[in-house]
Write an enzyme that holds these catalytic residues in place. Structure first.
Site, PDB file in Angstrom:
ATOM      1  N   PRO A 195     -16.339  -5.324   2.390  1.00 27.74           N
ATOM      2  CG  PRO A 195     -15.627  -4.584   4.371  1.00 27.74           C
ATOM      3  CD  PRO A 195     -14.829  -4.840   3.572  1.00 27.74           C
TER       4      PRO A 195
ATOM      5  CG  HIS B 151      -0.395  -8.656   0.175  1.00 30.14           C
ATOM      6  ND1 HIS B 151      -0.942  -7.264   0.469  1.00 30.14           N
ATOM      7  CD2 HIS B 151      -2.581  -8.528  -0.214  1.00 30.14           C
ATOM      8  CE1 HIS B 151      -1.200  -6.078   0.354  1.00 30.14           C
ATOM      9  NE2 HIS B 151      -2.416  -6.892  -0.164  1.00 30.14           N
TER      10      HIS B 151
ATOM     11  CE1 TYR C  73      -3.041  -3.007   0.617  1.00 31.38           C
ATOM     12  CE2 TYR C  73      -3.197  -2.715   2.754  1.00 31.38           C
ATOM     13  CZ  TYR C  73      -3.085  -3.507   1.929  1.00 31.38           C
ATOM     14  OH  TYR C  73      -4.279  -4.590   1.681  1.00 31.38           O
TER      15      TYR C  73
END
Length: 333
Positions: free
Chosen positions: A206, A126, A55
């Site tokens: 989500p 990851h 990130y």
């Protein structure tokens, strides 16, 4: 805030996915805004923060480390290795998947420095590097556990079969995979495998990458927004998917909550072992998300929302061909 369990860690039922602050959905926010979001989450009971070497090519770990260092003993810190930025000859960085043991160990050392901590509580692979046996990558992670540099091992976007192979090398504390009303792939096999092995399930994206928060202007996406490459946000598919929102919003109103809260509450109702980690750059959106812990859904409403939004009613795949080739997750026929 209510709590759930990952291995020995008592974590908030909703964690914070920190990626949005530095990566993937356009230009990173300012350091000041990132600090506001992180501290607001902490102040409102979030004690589970999720970042990764990828990130912002380390920028997100640096931000999390700087802002949350004073509170380090009061939260569970998760990060990821096996997918990171590698500098090219011209100085630019490109994303690579590299699960070799030596790379995993170096990435961990770099992460510890950026995160300003001596130990990472939950360290995920990851992506499984398919050129490297999963047993070798997990073996390297187990070495880091023995060295005291990480406490627990996680995997991201793996199948039930890969999870079982990994778990035979070292107990897997958590699996992190995209899971929402419109991405139900975990229900094929890996969610059940997690339950059989005692691994928690951490659900990223989500709220369907923002789709279930309300109408999105796909024409306004930043040039570097990863959703531009996702088939569900292609104009024709997006137009079809928008037709799901009026019924969905009506169900949220019936439940007495916001659309985002309905998406999160649905996940919380799917099992006490599921921990959603929504991400946001807005404190207001953050607080709305956290309100989902108090939303109660009855069986009838759950049934109706599942019938409305599922793998058969959503148009478009979640990833393009390249991204699909990089994950090991089961897919629907």
């Amino acid at each position: 805030m209510k709590n759930r369990q990952i291995a020995s860690f008592n974590v908030s039922a909703i964690g914070l996915g920190c990626m949005n602050l530095s990566h993937a959905y356009g230009a990173p926010v300012s350091a000041e805004q990132g600090e506001r979001v992180l501290l607001a989450a902490f102040d409102h009971g979030v004690n589970f923060f999720d970042t990764a070497a990828l990130y912002g090519f380390g920028a997100n770990e640096t931000l999390v480390g700087k802002v949350l260092k004073p509170h380090r003993q009061k939260f569970t810190l998760a990060s990821k290795c096996g997918m990171q930025g590698v500098e090219q000859s011209d100085g630019t960085k490109v994303r690579v998947i590299d699960g070799r043991p030596e790379t995993i160990k170096k990435t961990c050392e770099d992460a510890l420095r950026r995160l300003q901590t001596d130990v990472i509580d939950l360290y995920y692979l990851h992506r499984w590097d398919k050129k490297v046996p999963i047993e070798d990558s997990v073996g390297a992670l187990s070495d880091l556990v023995r060295q005291g540099k990480i406490q627990a091992i996680g995997l991201s976007e793996v199948s039930a079969g890969t999870l079982r192979k990994a778990h035979a090398v070292h107990p897997i504390a958590a699996v992190q995979t995209e899971y929402s009303l419109w991405t139900r792939n975990p229900e094929i096999a890996v969610l059940q495998a997690c339950r059989e092995l005692g691994a928690a399930f951490v659900a990223f994206s989500p709220v369907a990458r923002g789709f279930l928060c309300g109408p999105l202007d796909i024409t306004g996406f930043d040039a570097k927004d990863i959703r531009r490459s996702m088939p569900r946000f292609a104009p024709e598919n997006h137009a079809a998917n928008l037709k799901l929102l009026p019924g969905y919003n009506a169900l949220a109103q019936e439940a007495g909550c916001s659309p985002s809260q309905l998406a999160l509450a649905w996940l919380l109702h799917k099992g006490d072992d599921i921990i959603p980690i929504p991400g946001t750059t807005s404190v207001d959106h953050l607080l709305d998300d956290l309100g989902a812990v108090d939303v109660q859904l009855d069986a009838s409403l759950i049934s109706r929302v599942e019938a409305l939004i599922n793998q058969n009613t959503v148009s478009g795949d979640r990833y393009n061909a390249q991204a699909n080739s990089e994950v090991d997750t089961e897919v629907f026929a």
